[in-house]
Motif scaffolding. Structure first.
Motif, mmCIF file in Angstrom:
data_model
loop_
_atom_site.group_PDB
_atom_site.id
_atom_site.type_symbol
_atom_site.label_atom_id
_atom_site.label_comp_id
_atom_site.label_asym_id
_atom_site.label_seq_id
_atom_site.Cartn_x
_atom_site.Cartn_y
_atom_site.Cartn_z
ATOM 1 N N GLY A 159 0.968 -1.764 -0.035
ATOM 2 C CA GLY A 159 0.177 -0.227 -0.138
ATOM 3 C C GLY A 159 1.151 1.188 0.238
ATOM 4 O O GLY A 159 0.432 1.984 -0.652
ATOM 5 N N ALA A 160 2.345 1.348 0.963
ATOM 6 C CA ALA A 160 2.942 2.672 0.842
ATOM 7 C C ALA A 160 3.579 2.627 -0.559
ATOM 8 O O ALA A 160 3.545 3.493 -1.036
ATOM 9 C CB ALA A 160 3.497 2.104 1.995
ATOM 10 N N THR A 161 3.999 1.622 -0.532
ATOM 11 C CA THR A 161 4.558 1.737 -2.646
ATOM 12 C C THR A 161 3.902 2.359 -3.491
ATOM 13 O O THR A 161 4.517 2.680 -4.567
ATOM 14 C CB THR A 161 5.215 0.237 -1.944
ATOM 15 O OG1 THR A 161 6.156 -0.188 -1.399
ATOM 16 C CG2 THR A 161 5.200 0.339 -4.187
ATOM 17 N N GLN A 162 2.410 1.700 -3.517
ATOM 18 C CA GLN A 162 1.380 2.267 -4.186
ATOM 19 C C GLN A 162 1.462 4.249 -4.389
ATOM 20 O O GLN A 162 1.363 4.486 -5.302
ATOM 21 C CB GLN A 162 0.217 1.467 -4.410
ATOM 22 C CG GLN A 162 -1.009 1.667 -5.211
ATOM 23 C CD GLN A 162 -1.921 1.141 -5.201
ATOM 24 O OE1 GLN A 162 -2.004 0.338 -4.349
ATOM 25 N NE2 GLN A 162 -2.778 1.595 -5.933
ATOM 26 N N ASP A 163 1.028 4.663 -2.843
ATOM 27 C CA ASP A 163 1.336 5.694 -2.406
ATOM 28 C C ASP A 163 1.805 6.627 -2.871
ATOM 29 O O ASP A 163 2.132 7.264 -3.359
ATOM 30 C CB ASP A 163 0.761 6.173 -1.108
ATOM 31 C CG ASP A 163 -0.389 5.805 -1.005
ATOM 32 O OD1 ASP A 163 -1.569 4.803 -1.363
ATOM 33 O OD2 ASP A 163 -0.911 5.160 0.596
ATOM 34 N N GLN A 164 3.356 6.174 -2.956
ATOM 35 C CA GLN A 164 4.316 6.370 -2.916
ATOM 36 C C GLN A 164 5.033 6.502 -4.962
ATOM 37 O O GLN A 164 5.247 7.488 -5.177
ATOM 38 C CB GLN A 164 5.865 6.242 -2.566
ATOM 39 C CG GLN A 164 5.970 6.050 -1.119
ATOM 40 C CD GLN A 164 6.903 5.479 -0.524
ATOM 41 O OE1 GLN A 164 7.834 5.037 -1.140
ATOM 42 N NE2 GLN A 164 7.092 5.173 1.116
ATOM 43 N N MET A 165 4.562 5.905 -5.814
ATOM 44 C CA MET A 165 4.550 5.551 -6.803
ATOM 45 C C MET A 165 3.496 6.189 -7.603
ATOM 46 O O MET A 165 4.284 7.308 -8.377
ATOM 47 C CB MET A 165 4.611 4.338 -7.017
ATOM 48 C CG MET A 165 4.891 3.710 -8.844
ATOM 49 S SD MET A 165 4.017 2.187 -9.294
ATOM 50 C CE MET A 165 2.511 2.444 -8.665
ATOM 51 N N THR A 166 2.500 6.747 -7.038
ATOM 52 C CA THR A 166 1.432 7.230 -7.728
ATOM 53 C C THR A 166 2.191 9.147 -7.380
ATOM 54 O O THR A 166 1.734 9.569 -7.806
ATOM 55 C CB THR A 166 0.310 7.440 -7.307
ATOM 56 O OG1 THR A 166 0.179 6.153 -6.645
ATOM 57 C CG2 THR A 166 -0.518 7.915 -7.494
ATOM 58 N N ALA A 167 2.038 9.313 -6.347
ATOM 59 C CA ALA A 167 3.195 10.100 -5.788
ATOM 60 C C ALA A 167 4.138 11.342 -7.018
ATOM 61 O O ALA A 167 4.446 11.491 -7.015
ATOM 62 C CB ALA A 167 2.973 11.162 -4.117
ATOM 63 N N LEU A 168 5.406 10.242 -6.515
ATOM 64 C CA LEU A 168 6.239 9.898 -7.907
ATOM 65 C C LEU A 168 5.427 10.324 -9.721
ATOM 66 O O LEU A 168 6.678 11.534 -9.946
ATOM 67 C CB LEU A 168 7.051 9.149 -7.760
ATOM 68 C CG LEU A 168 8.080 9.113 -6.599
ATOM 69 C CD1 LEU A 168 8.909 8.112 -6.329
ATOM 70 C CD2 LEU A 168 8.851 10.571 -6.167
ATOM 71 N N VAL A 169 4.583 9.659 -10.256
ATOM 72 C CA VAL A 169 4.290 9.756 -11.125
ATOM 73 C C VAL A 169 3.221 11.262 -11.351
ATOM 74 O O VAL A 169 4.261 12.689 -12.821
ATOM 75 C CB VAL A 169 3.425 8.780 -11.922
ATOM 76 C CG1 VAL A 169 2.542 8.925 -12.551
ATOM 77 C CG2 VAL A 169 4.455 7.229 -11.700
ATOM 78 N N ASN A 170 2.963 11.446 -10.537
ATOM 79 C CA ASN A 170 2.327 12.822 -10.804
ATOM 80 C C ASN A 170 3.831 14.032 -10.172
ATOM 81 O O ASN A 170 3.096 15.102 -11.236
ATOM 82 C CB ASN A 170 0.878 13.392 -9.290
ATOM 83 C CG ASN A 170 0.269 12.057 -9.579
ATOM 84 O OD1 ASN A 170 -0.085 11.445 -11.154
ATOM 85 N ND2 ASN A 170 -0.652 11.935 -8.652
ATOM 86 N N ALA A 171 4.170 14.123 -9.721
ATOM 87 C CA ALA A 171 4.831 15.251 -9.676
ATOM 88 C C ALA A 171 6.156 15.037 -10.910
ATOM 89 O O ALA A 171 6.543 15.908 -11.534
ATOM 90 C CB ALA A 171 5.739 14.819 -8.454
ATOM 91 N N SER A 172 6.219 13.665 -11.023
ATOM 92 C CA SER A 172 6.940 13.847 -12.909
ATOM 93 C C SER A 172 6.134 14.985 -14.328
ATOM 94 O O SER A 172 6.754 15.399 -14.219
ATOM 95 C CB SER A 172 8.105 12.226 -12.973
ATOM 96 O OG SER A 172 7.952 12.259 -14.023
ATOM 97 N N GLN A 173 5.056 14.363 -14.233
ATOM 98 C CA GLN A 173 3.928 15.325 -15.195
ATOM 99 C C GLN A 173 3.647 16.191 -15.083
ATOM 100 O O GLN A 173 3.823 17.247 -15.527
ATOM 101 C CB GLN A 173 3.278 14.403 -15.530
ATOM 102 C CG GLN A 173 2.643 12.344 -15.165
ATOM 103 C CD GLN A 173 2.022 12.211 -15.335
ATOM 104 O OE1 GLN A 173 0.917 12.349 -14.903
ATOM 105 N NE2 GLN A 173 1.587 10.860 -15.711
ATOM 106 N N SER A 174 4.288 16.956 -13.324
ATOM 107 C CA SER A 174 4.067 18.292 -12.696
ATOM 108 C C SER A 174 5.277 19.072 -13.076
ATOM 109 O O SER A 174 5.544 20.183 -12.883
ATOM 110 C CB SER A 174 2.757 18.251 -11.967
ATOM 111 O OG SER A 174 3.943 18.010 -10.963
ATOM 112 N N ALA A 175 6.355 18.528 -13.282
ATOM 113 C CA ALA A 175 7.354 18.666 -13.249
ATOM 114 C C ALA A 175 7.720 20.108 -13.947
ATOM 115 O O ALA A 175 7.706 19.867 -15.165
ATOM 116 C CB ALA A 175 8.707 17.923 -12.976
ATOM 117 N N THR A 176 7.913 21.143 -13.783
ATOM 118 C CA THR A 176 8.673 22.164 -14.607
ATOM 119 C C THR A 176 10.064 22.175 -15.363
ATOM 120 O O THR A 176 10.567 22.934 -16.404
ATOM 121 C CB THR A 176 8.375 23.806 -13.688
ATOM 122 O OG1 THR A 176 10.083 23.299 -12.763
ATOM 123 C CG2 THR A 176 8.037 23.496 -13.139
ATOM 124 N N GLY A 177 11.028 21.460 -15.187
ATOM 125 C CA GLY A 177 12.309 21.461 -15.514
ATOM 126 C C GLY A 177 12.891 19.875 -15.617
ATOM 127 O O GLY A 177 12.556 18.860 -14.597
#
Length: 249
Positions: A159-177
């Motif tokens: 469960g924790a791994t899934q939450d971390q992966m979702t957060a990282l993917v979302n952050a990567s897609q919205s990264a500015t640089g």
């Protein structure tokens, strides 16, 4: 006569005024001359100067945009899951370190197999054999329990791994640089490495339990053979007697 004199005086005054006016005018008049060639050259020079200024302005705009892009590329990712990953990995390592009886240590494993799982001593007493057999059984049960604990820990991490992966993917897609994207990718690789470590720990725990169970079975077979030999070669031998099934009168 008087009338003629007045006329001559008036003419003299007018002549004097005319002379004075003539003396007040400049000696030479200023005349403006239009030169088409010189005018065209001046327009061309002004156009070139304006183009140079425009080029400099565009160059400054490009440099400013480049600085803005560099600043965006150097913007760090706003989240980090490394601390959580390290804590989870430490928990798994502590769980492995809490292995019961025979731990994940080569020297201790060698010593245990030499004393408990090797050839059953022909000189050991029956009581010692029973004690060794019970110790081997406890080792097997402990290893099975460790395997189940490891399995429960790994499943709990999903469960924790899934939450971390979702957060990282979302952050990567919205990264500015580029830096943010690279950091998100590195953390995703760290997350994948953590999953591999959990899998290795799970396989090691189950492999340890299976190995101890097989070793216990092999030692039990050899011990049973030795106990049977002792029973058949006892000095007193088998003495038949009356069997009483129920106790009573």
């Amino acid at each position: 006569m008087t009338h003629a004199l007045n006329r001559r005086s008036l003419l003299s005054v007018m002549s004097g005024l005319g002379a004075t006016a003539a003396l007040g005018r400049p000696a030479t008049a200023q005349v403006l001359v239009y030169d088409p060639t010189n005018y065209a050259q001046n327009i061309l020079q002004a156009t070139r100067a304006l183009q140079t200024v425009n080029n400099q302005i565009m160059s400054l705009q490009n440099e400013a945009q480049s600085l803005i892009n560099q600043a965006r590329n150097l913007t760090a990712l706003p989240i980090s899951v490394l601390a959580d990953l390290q804590q989870t990995i430490n928990n798994t390592r502590q769980l492995i370190g809490q292995a019961q009886h025979i731990a994940y240590d080569v020297s201790r494993i060698d010593h245990a197999f030499q004393s408990l799982y090797g050839s059953v001593s022909l000189t050991a007493s029956d009581t010692a054999m029973v004690t060794d057999a019970r110790t081997r059984w406890q080792n097997t049960v402990g290893a099975l329990q460790d395997a189940l604990r490891t399995q429960a820990t790994v499943v709990g991490n999903i469960g924790a791994t899934q939450d971390q992966m979702t957060a990282l993917v979302n952050a990567s897609q919205s990264a500015t640089g580029a830096l943010g994207v690279a950091q998100a990718g590195n953390q995703l690789l760290a997350l994948q490495s953590h999953q591999l470590m959990d899998l290795i720990a799970l396989l090691a725990a189950h492999g340890r339990a299976a190995a101890l169970k097989d070793a216990e079975s092999s030692a039990a077979v050899e011990q049973a053979r030795e106990q049977r030999r002792r029973f058949l070669t006892a000095k007193s031998g088998y003495q038949p007697g009356n069997a009483q099934m129920f106790y009573g009168d």
